[in-house]
Design a protein around this motif. Structure first.
Motif, PDB file in Angstrom:
ATOM      1  N   GLN A 154       0.850  -1.191   0.000  1.00  0.00           N
ATOM      2  CA  GLN A 154       0.000   0.000   0.000  1.00  0.00           C
ATOM      3  C   GLN A 154       0.886   1.242   0.000  1.00  0.00           C
ATOM      4  O   GLN A 154       1.530   1.549   0.996  1.00  0.00           O
ATOM      5  CB  GLN A 154      -0.924  -0.020   1.221  1.00  0.00           C
ATOM      6  N   VAL A 155       0.914   1.923  -1.126  1.00  0.00           N
ATOM      7  CA  VAL A 155       1.867   3.009  -1.340  1.00  0.00           C
ATOM      8  C   VAL A 155       1.376   4.290  -0.674  1.00  0.00           C
ATOM      9  O   VAL A 155       0.278   4.772  -0.974  1.00  0.00           O
ATOM     10  CB  VAL A 155       2.075   3.261  -2.842  1.00  0.00           C
ATOM     11  N   PRO A 156       2.183   4.887   0.217  1.00  0.00           N
ATOM     12  CA  PRO A 156       1.800   6.180   0.816  1.00  0.00           C
ATOM     13  C   PRO A 156       1.737   7.265  -0.260  1.00  0.00           C
ATOM     14  O   PRO A 156       2.487   7.221  -1.245  1.00  0.00           O
ATOM     15  CB  PRO A 156       2.937   6.459   1.812  1.00  0.00           C
ATOM     16  N   ASP A 157       0.867   8.220  -0.073  1.00  0.00           N
ATOM     17  CA  ASP A 157       0.704   9.292  -1.057  1.00  0.00           C
ATOM     18  C   ASP A 157       2.015  10.013  -1.329  1.00  0.00           C
ATOM     19  O   ASP A 157       2.311  10.385  -2.467  1.00  0.00           O
ATOM     20  CB  ASP A 157      -0.341  10.304  -0.576  1.00  0.00           C
ATOM     21  N   GLU A 158       2.820  10.204  -0.294  1.00  0.00           N
ATOM     22  CA  GLU A 158       4.063  10.949  -0.451  1.00  0.00           C
ATOM     23  C   GLU A 158       5.133  10.181  -1.235  1.00  0.00           C
ATOM     24  O   GLU A 158       6.179  10.734  -1.588  1.00  0.00           O
ATOM     25  CB  GLU A 158       4.626  11.355   0.915  1.00  0.00           C
ATOM     26  N   PHE A 159       4.865   8.891  -1.504  1.00  0.00           N
ATOM     27  CA  PHE A 159       5.813   8.100  -2.286  1.00  0.00           C
ATOM     28  C   PHE A 159       5.220   7.668  -3.632  1.00  0.00           C
ATOM     29  O   PHE A 159       5.867   6.951  -4.384  1.00  0.00           O
ATOM     30  CB  PHE A 159       6.249   6.861  -1.484  1.00  0.00           C
ATOM     31  N   LEU A 160       4.038   8.119  -3.940  1.00  0.00           N
ATOM     32  CA  LEU A 160       3.323   7.636  -5.117  1.00  0.00           C
ATOM     33  C   LEU A 160       4.069   7.943  -6.420  1.00  0.00           C
ATOM     34  O   LEU A 160       4.173   7.077  -7.303  1.00  0.00           O
ATOM     35  CB  LEU A 160       1.922   8.244  -5.160  1.00  0.00           C
ATOM     36  N   ALA A 161       4.593   9.145  -6.570  1.00  0.00           N
ATOM     37  CA  ALA A 161       5.318   9.502  -7.792  1.00  0.00           C
ATOM     38  C   ALA A 161       6.566   8.634  -7.957  1.00  0.00           C
ATOM     39  O   ALA A 161       6.876   8.173  -9.068  1.00  0.00           O
ATOM     40  CB  ALA A 161       5.692  10.984  -7.772  1.00  0.00           C
ATOM     41  N   ALA A 162       7.272   8.404  -6.869  1.00  0.00           N
ATOM     42  CA  ALA A 162       8.462   7.549  -6.917  1.00  0.00           C
ATOM     43  C   ALA A 162       8.075   6.114  -7.259  1.00  0.00           C
ATOM     44  O   ALA A 162       8.786   5.428  -8.012  1.00  0.00           O
ATOM     45  CB  ALA A 162       9.189   7.604  -5.575  1.00  0.00           C
ATOM     46  N   HIS A 163       6.962   5.666  -6.726  1.00  0.00           N
ATOM     47  CA  HIS A 163       6.459   4.321  -7.020  1.00  0.00           C
ATOM     48  C   HIS A 163       6.183   4.152  -8.512  1.00  0.00           C
ATOM     49  O   HIS A 163       6.543   3.129  -9.113  1.00  0.00           O
ATOM     50  CB  HIS A 163       5.191   4.081  -6.197  1.00  0.00           C
ATOM     51  N   GLN A 164       5.566   5.143  -9.122  1.00  0.00           N
ATOM     52  CA  GLN A 164       5.287   5.079 -10.560  1.00  0.00           C
ATOM     53  C   GLN A 164       6.591   5.037 -11.357  1.00  0.00           C
ATOM     54  O   GLN A 164       6.694   4.344 -12.376  1.00  0.00           O
ATOM     55  CB  GLN A 164       4.441   6.279 -10.975  1.00  0.00           C
ATOM     56  N   SER A 165       7.597   5.748 -10.874  1.00  0.00           N
ATOM     57  CA  SER A 165       8.907   5.719 -11.527  1.00  0.00           C
ATOM     58  C   SER A 165       9.531   4.332 -11.452  1.00  0.00           C
ATOM     59  O   SER A 165      10.114   3.839 -12.429  1.00  0.00           O
ATOM     60  CB  SER A 165       9.832   6.753 -10.874  1.00  0.00           C
ATOM     61  N   ILE A 166       9.409   3.703 -10.295  1.00  0.00           N
ATOM     62  CA  ILE A 166       9.943   2.347 -10.130  1.00  0.00           C
ATOM     63  C   ILE A 166       9.262   1.382 -11.091  1.00  0.00           C
ATOM     64  O   ILE A 166       9.923   0.547 -11.723  1.00  0.00           O
ATOM     65  CB  ILE A 166       9.774   1.875  -8.674  1.00  0.00           C
ATOM     66  N   LYS A 167       7.960   1.469 -11.211  1.00  0.00           N
ATOM     67  CA  LYS A 167       7.207   0.572 -12.087  1.00  0.00           C
ATOM     68  C   LYS A 167       7.714   0.668 -13.537  1.00  0.00           C
ATOM     69  O   LYS A 167       7.910  -0.345 -14.206  1.00  0.00           O
ATOM     70  CB  LYS A 167       5.714   0.909 -12.032  1.00  0.00           C
ATOM     71  N   LYS A 168       7.940   1.887 -14.006  1.00  0.00           N
ATOM     72  CA  LYS A 168       8.405   2.083 -15.382  1.00  0.00           C
ATOM     73  C   LYS A 168       9.826   1.551 -15.572  1.00  0.00           C
ATOM     74  O   LYS A 168      10.139   0.900 -16.575  1.00  0.00           O
ATOM     75  CB  LYS A 168       8.351   3.562 -15.732  1.00  0.00           C
ATOM     76  N   ARG A 169      10.677   1.831 -14.611  1.00  0.00           N
ATOM     77  CA  ARG A 169      12.064   1.388 -14.731  1.00  0.00           C
ATOM     78  C   ARG A 169      12.196  -0.128 -14.578  1.00  0.00           C
ATOM     79  O   ARG A 169      13.061  -0.759 -15.205  1.00  0.00           O
ATOM     80  CB  ARG A 169      12.936   2.102 -13.694  1.00  0.00           C
ATOM     81  N   MET A 170      11.328  -0.726 -13.748  1.00  0.00           N
ATOM     82  CA  MET A 170      11.416  -2.163 -13.506  1.00  0.00           C
ATOM     83  C   MET A 170      11.122  -2.965 -14.773  1.00  0.00           C
ATOM     84  O   MET A 170      11.845  -3.902 -15.127  1.00  0.00           O
ATOM     85  CB  MET A 170      10.456  -2.559 -12.379  1.00  0.00           C
ATOM     86  N   VAL A 171      10.062  -2.613 -15.472  1.00  0.00           N
ATOM     87  CA  VAL A 171       9.684  -3.392 -16.663  1.00  0.00           C
ATOM     88  C   VAL A 171      10.660  -3.173 -17.809  1.00  0.00           C
ATOM     89  O   VAL A 171      10.656  -3.944 -18.785  1.00  0.00           O
ATOM     90  CB  VAL A 171       8.246  -3.043 -17.112  1.00  0.00           C
ATOM     91  N   ALA A 172      11.491  -2.153 -17.726  1.00  0.00           N
ATOM     92  CA  ALA A 172      12.490  -1.908 -18.772  1.00  0.00           C
ATOM     93  C   ALA A 172      13.731  -2.786 -18.588  1.00  0.00           C
ATOM     94  O   ALA A 172      14.556  -2.885 -19.498  1.00  0.00           O
ATOM     95  CB  ALA A 172      12.897  -0.433 -18.778  1.00  0.00           C
TER      96      ALA A 172
END
Length: 334
Positions: free
Chosen positions: A263-281
């Motif tokens: 469960q991603v905290p709001d203050e980390f949400l943008a970083a979480h989206q960045s991780i998702k993009k970098r992970m699948v690459a």
């Protein structure tokens, strides 16, 4: 003269009585704090029964304490694997350690059916550990061994957990306390319920955590960026190291990294989206962070741990990825 002597003796007796009274009060307060409030009622910090100090990797589980093996990891040791087994080393935190059965055991049972051959999964997961520690575990526990696949399963301990404990990117859980806190602070916090509750309420004012958090500003844009960069640096280093580990089936071991749901905290949400993009690459990266979206938040027991039903789904999904990744190679080797 006699009267003065009697008066002095009287004052001394009163002083001794007062001192004894205060000593009694101190003893009562200490007993109430340490025995009643802490040991009986459970206030303050819980004692550490989950982690045992270990050289180079910071900590493992308690060796030989059920369900741990002699090395401090849950379940069977890699020493018990047979030569013909398809060997997998699974590294994670509490989400890899906990469960009945835990995710690595589920991966083993499912994968046996998928590839139709003996599979051995050694679980190197340790409660609260992160991938930076797992990177060092590769050196200490695998570099001289043979293993076919290495799995890193995590994401929460490497990112959000740091915001609540030692905030320095890549540092082990509570490194500041274990390695940097004074002995007197440890004696106080590990025995006093009152001190423990004060430290909890005021962000580590006694332990020193508040000073670190003021310095590193967890969940700020700068901190989030550093956390993400360290996460991917660690995966890259692990990938290079795994490629030097010998494998009976592939010549060199294969590395797979899974970004877990939490469960991603709001203050980390943008970083979480960045991780998702970098992970699948990444050629070895898999984004599993949305695997429970269809099940709803009720599947979580806290910010990162989930029900056994969800563990079963995770184990099944990881086994399927491994089968799809190496299935053809295994068939050609059999």
């Amino acid at each position: 003269q006699r009267g003065k002597q009697v008066k002095v003796e009287s004052l001394l007796k009163k002083g001794a009585a007062i001192a004894l009274y205060f000593l009694f009060l101190v003893v009562v307060v200490i007993v109430a704090d340490v025995v009643l409030l802490r040991r009986i009622l459970g206030f303050g910090y819980p004692r550490n029964y989950e982690r045992c100090s270990a050289p180079y990797v910071m900590f493992v589980g308690w060796p030989g304490s059920a369900p741990n093996n002699a090395h401090g990891f849950r379940g069977r040791s890699l020493d018990e694997a047979r030569a013909r087994d398809f060997k997998i080393a699974f590294f994670g935190g509490s989400t890899g350690y906990m469960g009945d059965p835990p995710i690595p055991a589920i991966v083993e049972s499912r994968l046996k059916t998928m590839v139709n051959m003996p599979v051995f999964v050694a679980n190197f997961s340790v409660i609260s550990s992160n991938h930076r520690q797992h990177l060092h575990m590769l050196v200490e526990y695998l570099l001289k061994r043979k293993v076919d696949v290495v799995v890193f399963y995590g994401g929460y301990n490497e990112t959000v957990q740091s915001g609540y404990y030692d905030p320095r990117p890549g540092y082990p859980f509570n490194f500041f306390y274990q390695e940097e806190a004074s002995p007197w602070v440890k004696i106080l916090l590990e025995n006093s319920a009152v001190a423990g509750e004060i430290d909890r309420k005021y962000r580590g004012v006694i332990s020193g955590l508040s000073t670190l958090q003021d310095q590193y500003h967890p969940f700020s844009e700068k901190w989030n960026g550093q956390i993400v960069d360290i996460y991917f640096e660690t995966l890259e280093l692990a990938s290079k190291l795994v490629s030097s580990i010998n494998s009976d089936y592939f010549g060199k071991a294969i590395f797979l990294a899974f970004y877990q749901p939490y469960q991603v905290p709001d203050e980390f949400l943008a970083a979480h989206q960045s991780i998702k993009k970098r992970m699948v690459a990444l050629p070895y990266g898999y984004d599993f962070s949305d695997r429970y979206d269809a099940l709803g938040k009720g599947v979580y027991t806290d910010i990162v741990h989930v029900s056994q039903e969800a563990n079963d789904l995770r184990g099944e999904a990881i086994a399927r990825v491994i089968a799809e990744k190496v299935g053809d190679k295994l068939v050609n080797k059999q």
